[in-house]
Scaffold this active site. Sequence first.
Site, mmCIF file in Angstrom:
data_model
loop_
_atom_site.group_PDB
_atom_site.id
_atom_site.type_symbol
_atom_site.label_atom_id
_atom_site.label_comp_id
_atom_site.label_asym_id
_atom_site.label_seq_id
_atom_site.Cartn_x
_atom_site.Cartn_y
_atom_site.Cartn_z
ATOM 1 N N GLN A 160 0.896 -1.166 0.000
ATOM 2 C CA GLN A 160 0.000 0.000 0.000
ATOM 3 C C GLN A 160 0.926 1.204 0.000
ATOM 4 O O GLN A 160 1.484 1.567 1.027
ATOM 5 C CB GLN A 160 -0.919 -0.030 1.231
ATOM 6 C CG GLN A 160 -1.661 1.283 1.510
ATOM 7 C CD GLN A 160 -2.478 1.800 0.340
ATOM 8 O OE1 GLN A 160 -3.207 1.047 -0.315
ATOM 9 N NE2 GLN A 160 -2.351 3.087 0.027
ATOM 10 N N GLU A 292 -6.833 2.810 -5.617
ATOM 11 C CA GLU A 292 -6.970 2.887 -7.069
ATOM 12 C C GLU A 292 -5.729 2.484 -7.853
ATOM 13 O O GLU A 292 -5.374 3.148 -8.825
ATOM 14 C CB GLU A 292 -7.376 4.315 -7.435
ATOM 15 C CG GLU A 292 -6.310 5.411 -7.167
ATOM 16 C CD GLU A 292 -6.372 6.039 -5.781
ATOM 17 O OE1 GLU A 292 -6.843 5.363 -4.842
ATOM 18 O OE2 GLU A 292 -5.941 7.194 -5.646
ATOM 19 N N ASN A 293 -5.041 1.405 -7.463
ATOM 20 C CA ASN A 293 -3.849 1.018 -8.202
ATOM 21 C C ASN A 293 -4.226 0.789 -9.669
ATOM 22 O O ASN A 293 -5.172 0.064 -9.957
ATOM 23 C CB ASN A 293 -3.233 -0.210 -7.554
ATOM 24 C CG ASN A 293 -2.782 0.087 -6.130
ATOM 25 O OD1 ASN A 293 -2.173 1.125 -5.887
ATOM 26 N ND2 ASN A 293 -3.128 -0.779 -5.192
ATOM 27 N N HIS A 316 -15.909 4.609 -6.927
ATOM 28 C CA HIS A 316 -14.897 5.585 -6.513
ATOM 29 C C HIS A 316 -13.509 5.219 -7.073
ATOM 30 O O HIS A 316 -12.856 6.047 -7.720
ATOM 31 C CB HIS A 316 -14.872 5.651 -4.978
ATOM 32 C CG HIS A 316 -13.855 6.591 -4.429
ATOM 33 N ND1 HIS A 316 -14.164 7.876 -4.045
ATOM 34 C CD2 HIS A 316 -12.525 6.450 -4.210
ATOM 35 C CE1 HIS A 316 -13.066 8.476 -3.605
ATOM 36 N NE2 HIS A 316 -12.054 7.628 -3.693
ATOM 37 N N GLU A 317 -13.094 4.001 -6.845
ATOM 38 C CA GLU A 317 -11.741 3.612 -7.296
ATOM 39 C C GLU A 317 -11.639 3.634 -8.817
ATOM 40 O O GLU A 317 -10.619 4.029 -9.375
ATOM 41 C CB GLU A 317 -11.350 2.233 -6.741
ATOM 42 C CG GLU A 317 -11.438 2.090 -5.219
ATOM 43 C CD GLU A 317 -10.829 3.237 -4.430
ATOM 44 O OE1 GLU A 317 -9.893 3.893 -4.933
ATOM 45 O OE2 GLU A 317 -11.313 3.494 -3.306
ATOM 46 N N HIS A 320 -11.050 7.078 -10.132
ATOM 47 C CA HIS A 320 -9.655 7.528 -10.043
ATOM 48 C C HIS A 320 -8.877 7.255 -11.333
ATOM 49 O O HIS A 320 -7.802 7.828 -11.530
ATOM 50 C CB HIS A 320 -8.939 6.821 -8.885
ATOM 51 C CG HIS A 320 -9.096 7.485 -7.547
ATOM 52 N ND1 HIS A 320 -8.778 8.811 -7.324
ATOM 53 C CD2 HIS A 320 -9.500 6.998 -6.350
ATOM 54 C CE1 HIS A 320 -8.979 9.106 -6.043
ATOM 55 N NE2 HIS A 320 -9.430 8.022 -5.431
ATOM 56 N N GLU A 339 -9.123 13.397 -4.704
ATOM 57 C CA GLU A 339 -10.270 12.812 -4.001
ATOM 58 C C GLU A 339 -11.577 13.580 -4.198
ATOM 59 O O GLU A 339 -12.637 12.976 -4.320
ATOM 60 C CB GLU A 339 -9.946 12.643 -2.517
ATOM 61 C CG GLU A 339 -8.773 11.689 -2.256
ATOM 62 C CD GLU A 339 -8.988 10.268 -2.773
ATOM 63 O OE1 GLU A 339 -10.139 9.888 -3.062
ATOM 64 O OE2 GLU A 339 -7.983 9.533 -2.903
ATOM 65 N N ASP A 394 -0.508 11.411 5.433
ATOM 66 C CA ASP A 394 -1.679 10.639 5.855
ATOM 67 C C ASP A 394 -2.552 11.439 6.830
ATOM 68 O O ASP A 394 -3.733 11.142 6.995
ATOM 69 C CB ASP A 394 -1.255 9.307 6.504
ATOM 70 C CG ASP A 394 -0.743 8.302 5.459
ATOM 71 O OD1 ASP A 394 -0.885 8.574 4.253
ATOM 72 O OD2 ASP A 394 -0.191 7.257 5.855
ATOM 73 N N TYR A 402 -12.144 15.092 0.387
ATOM 74 C CA TYR A 402 -13.138 14.263 -0.305
ATOM 75 C C TYR A 402 -14.441 15.027 -0.534
ATOM 76 O O TYR A 402 -14.879 15.225 -1.662
ATOM 77 C CB TYR A 402 -13.445 13.001 0.512
ATOM 78 C CG TYR A 402 -12.359 11.951 0.485
ATOM 79 C CD1 TYR A 402 -11.210 12.081 1.250
ATOM 80 C CD2 TYR A 402 -12.472 10.816 -0.313
ATOM 81 C CE1 TYR A 402 -10.204 11.119 1.238
ATOM 82 C CE2 TYR A 402 -11.478 9.843 -0.333
ATOM 83 C CZ TYR A 402 -10.345 10.001 0.438
ATOM 84 O OH TYR A 402 -9.361 9.049 0.403
ATOM 85 N N ARG A 572 -9.883 -2.529 8.417
ATOM 86 C CA ARG A 572 -10.152 -1.330 7.612
ATOM 87 C C ARG A 572 -10.196 -0.117 8.528
ATOM 88 O O ARG A 572 -10.987 -0.060 9.475
ATOM 89 C CB ARG A 572 -11.477 -1.528 6.884
ATOM 90 C CG ARG A 572 -11.837 -0.427 5.938
ATOM 91 C CD ARG A 572 -13.074 -0.827 5.149
ATOM 92 N NE ARG A 572 -13.615 0.280 4.400
ATOM 93 C CZ ARG A 572 -14.785 0.254 3.768
ATOM 94 N NH1 ARG A 572 -15.518 -0.853 3.801
ATOM 95 N NH2 ARG A 572 -15.229 1.296 3.107
HETATM 96 N N1 BES Z 1 -6.779 6.732 -2.613
HETATM 97 C C1 BES Z 1 -7.678 6.473 -1.552
HETATM 98 C C2 BES Z 1 -7.065 5.731 -0.410
HETATM 99 C C3 BES Z 1 -5.881 6.434 0.241
HETATM 100 C C4 BES Z 1 -5.831 7.798 0.365
HETATM 101 C C5 BES Z 1 -4.858 5.675 0.746
HETATM 102 C C6 BES Z 1 -4.737 8.411 0.971
HETATM 103 C C7 BES Z 1 -3.771 6.283 1.349
HETATM 104 C C8 BES Z 1 -3.708 7.660 1.463
HETATM 105 C C9 BES Z 1 -8.902 5.689 -2.047
HETATM 106 O O1 BES Z 1 -9.310 6.048 -3.320
HETATM 107 C C10 BES Z 1 -10.053 6.026 -1.133
HETATM 108 O O2 BES Z 1 -10.385 7.175 -1.050
HETATM 109 N N2 BES Z 1 -10.626 5.037 -0.470
HETATM 110 C C11 BES Z 1 -11.732 5.238 0.430
HETATM 111 C C12 BES Z 1 -13.035 4.812 -0.183
HETATM 112 C C13 BES Z 1 -13.820 5.888 -0.837
HETATM 113 C C14 BES Z 1 -15.160 5.376 -1.296
HETATM 114 C C15 BES Z 1 -14.001 7.138 -0.025
HETATM 115 C C16 BES Z 1 -11.527 4.362 1.643
HETATM 116 O O3 BES Z 1 -10.660 3.497 1.614
HETATM 117 O O4 BES Z 1 -12.215 4.571 2.620
HETATM 118 ZN ZN ZN Z 2 -10.101 7.974 -3.432
#
Ligand code: BES
Ligand code: ZN
Length: 623
Positions: A160, A292-293, A316-317, A320, A339, A394, A402, A572
Amino acid sequence: MYSLSRTIAVSLCLASWACTGPSNMDQSATSPAKDIHSYANTAEVRVTHVALNLDVDFSRRSLVGTATLELDGSAAAVILDTRDLEIFAAETSPDGETFAPTEFQLGASDPIFGAPLTVSLTPGTSHVRVRYATSPQASGLQWLEPAQTAGGKDPYLFSQSQAIHARSWIPLQDTPSVRAPYSAVIRTPPALVAVMSASNHPEAPRTGEYRFEMPQAITSYLIALAVGDIAFQQMSERTGVYAEPSVVEAAADEFADTEKMMQAVESMFGPYRWGRYDILVLPPSFPFGGMENPRLTFATPTLIAGDRSLVGVIAHELAHSWSGNLVTNATWPDFWLNEGFTVYLENRIQEVVFGPDRAAMEASLEVTGLHEEMATLPEKDQILHVDLTGRDPDDGFTQVPYVKGMLLLRTLEAVVGRERWDPFLRGYFDHFAFQSITTADFLAYLEANLPEAANAVDLNEWTEKPGLPSGAVVPQSDVLTRVDEASQVWLAGQNPASAIPLKSWSTQETLHFLSTMPVDLSVERMAELDAAFGLTGAQNAEIISRWLLESVKRGYMPAYARLEPFLTSVGRRKFLDPLYTALAATPDGKKLALQIYAKARAGYHPIAQTTVDKILADVSDDD
Ligand code: BES
Ligand code: ZN
């Protein structure tokens, strides 16, 4: 050819790092972007290709091998980002074929940014090769025991990289302002399969050696790898699911609408430019909903609810693939460009595929979440274009980039209408395709191409000020208003809980109902709900986590039996963070949280461990 002053500047920069953080003048494709989260001297040299050659050693929990970086530019040295890497050797080459040893120096390590690796270059160097091994504690990798997988027989590894964890498994310029294609050779135990954010070959025999190509220029945080007992199931011509054999069928059924989603975005915002779109369903410790890899979204198994109700995360992914992977934030303070645009697109996809009611509900729930979180955030973190100086990127992971980002786009859309907004957005993706851009780049493009919208809102207030601007266009959901009405009738004591039409509600309606219950709702009334709807036994991960949260807030003890099994089986962060925070708010709750965490921690991803460590440490400071 090599200016002395540049060399000195590099050394000074390293020496003064402790007080200033990594700094360089970076040149993104469109404008100068200074990435304060990377040591890389990108103004002088930029990586133009990454080639990995790695052995996956489960017994040592280590990736061992080489990263070969092709370089553009000239300098006395290239500075790479690393964290917890063991560096065995560095070599340079004038042609990518013949390599000779060169000097290298690993600087002091910072807890957030890691350590700069300075590799000396000789005139004419086109490639640098670094021999290295990762640490078992690498922040961007999680090594799972067989017991942590669905199959229970084989170990599992996944990466990750976002935001700045790629440097913990690859020495590279770990900044989203640099883009490069990559290739990889990955060697695994022969029973296992490797997949990457690149060309995957589902029919490839299990030989223990896998080759990958990502021919398009992507940023470092999108390099991804997973290794395990992974099977594949096709969904459409260009979409499929990878997962452990016992999960793959359910996953393919859950995500069956993926092709429709792709067609929905394509019809509005231009072609999908990455070839295949596959989804990898990870074991439950995956710390995010989705990642979103490119070509291979990583997803949590908690999306598999059996009724396709949580596939908004897939929308969502997938989104991206336009906002984020195609047009990318150049630095982490610009994260809202990734985001905010993606939440906006996610909602447009849901509108096409599931209809306006579902889309309005999701958007409205997101706004409720924004308000909830904003109330707890200091003003500086309520800013879209957030200041992350000296901070872990982070930390910028809040609802602000978002949902406030999404609201800005909706507000702009409302000024000019979709007839003009949609072509503008499509033009934006075409114009900046395969580039990394800043907030200023977006604003300049908006002002040049849609001045009417740009002039109608206070863009400076939106991007640089805390709170939500008063003119924000906020989504309304009639369906959720009806849920509010049913809730009011029950709360007023006019109906028993069993008269609430919860069984006919969608997951989104139920979540809205649960999250808007009054704070002082008694445990007796919670019990009444539980008796009518079996909420403590809920199987949907979003519903059970919300029910547990509301139960902890009100001390509804019968639900507590579910806390430990839930918190020890799911990693999660979206679920862990609120639950541990709520538990930590009372002395008894904190005691329980620490007990559960003692059992759960080893199974969490390093990123989730950091989050929960902080929650429980902050609280013990107050004692
Ligand atoms: N790219 C993000 C996950 C992320 C962001 C990982 C910043 C590390 C640092 C991913 O697209 C994301 O936003 N995931 C969300 C789900 C979304 C529906 C809001 C999640 O994992 O909660
Ligand atoms: Zn995202």
